[in-house]
Motif scaffolding. Sequence first.
Motif, PDB file in Angstrom:
ATOM      1  N   UNK A 192      -8.441  -1.191  -5.089  1.00  0.00           N
ATOM      2  CA  UNK A 192      -8.368   0.218  -4.746  1.00  0.00           C
ATOM      3  C   UNK A 192      -6.995   0.498  -4.128  1.00  0.00           C
ATOM      4  N   UNK A 193      -6.542   1.727  -4.260  1.00  0.00           N
ATOM      5  CA  UNK A 193      -5.265   2.109  -3.656  1.00  0.00           C
ATOM      6  C   UNK A 193      -5.324   1.857  -2.151  1.00  0.00           C
ATOM      7  N   UNK A 194      -4.284   1.214  -1.644  1.00  0.00           N
ATOM      8  CA  UNK A 194      -4.214   0.933  -0.218  1.00  0.00           C
ATOM      9  C   UNK A 194      -4.772  -0.410   0.194  1.00  0.00           C
ATOM     10  N   UNK A 195      -5.424  -1.141  -0.719  1.00  0.00           N
ATOM     11  CA  UNK A 195      -5.937  -2.470  -0.382  1.00  0.00           C
ATOM     12  C   UNK A 195      -4.794  -3.390   0.044  1.00  0.00           C
ATOM     13  N   UNK A 196      -5.038  -4.149   1.100  1.00  0.00           N
ATOM     14  CA  UNK A 196      -4.063  -5.144   1.561  1.00  0.00           C
ATOM     15  C   UNK A 196      -4.460  -6.496   0.960  1.00  0.00           C
TER      16      UNK A 196
END
Length: 280
Positions: A192-196
């Motif tokens: 997902x967008x923003x996953x680290x």
Amino acid sequence: MKREERIVGMVNFFLENPRKLKRLAFFAEQFNSGKTTISEDINIIDNIFKKQEIGYIKRIIGPTGGVMFVPVVSFADSEHFIHNLCDRLSEPKRILPGGYLYMTDILSEPSTVKQLGKLLATVFVDKDIDIVMTVETKGISLAYAVASYLNVPVVIVRRDPKVTEGSSVSINYVSGSTGKIQTMVLSKRSLQAGDRVCVVDDFMKAGGTINGMMNLLSEFDAELAAIGVLAEADELKELRVIDEDYVSLVKLTEMDQRKKMIQVRPGNYLNILNKIVKTL
């Protein structure tokens, strides 16, 4: 329940669920005890974990706070394990054509892989990692070991698309050591967008595979949080195509196929760990 019974139960929970945040009310209900009593029990457990150098209990204050067990490996244990690993990997029979190192047996030993995962997880403890990513090679077992201690999912990058994984994103990248163009594929449902993301690999020569995974992250608007490798080839350092910091457990410093000679030394892990343990 008696205190010793509660402590055994909580210790088992913490060891089986590292980095899993739970409120005191959860344990109070589980063991039919008051929060003050549970808090005292957790203080005892925290002291034992620290004394045995296997980790510590982290307390998070606030409405959504609670406690979690953070596993760590002591510097002495890490140093002993890594030096033994270097001795094992320095056996001449491990030399493979193309400057590679045979590590399949090591990555097939559950106890060894478990310890390797705990080592890497120790230095990534404050990275707020959401996902561990690896490519479909021998490093899969290592990635799962790291993820188990970080208590996060694993994402596996494929060489070819799999119909069972649905639609996917595909990129081409250049291998740093061979200069050949290769392909990587990752399911659109994986990130997902923003996953680290923590990228894990078993062996790094010029970093082409890791660089390819980093390019995949940009396609998903995910963020690179850490890079961990079991072994790196130091003699190809000038060819490295990644600029980001990474953690390596061991370093292949010299290999001569004709003379059947190989040298493996500790990577940068111990230096990084030494800085971290001083802050814990």
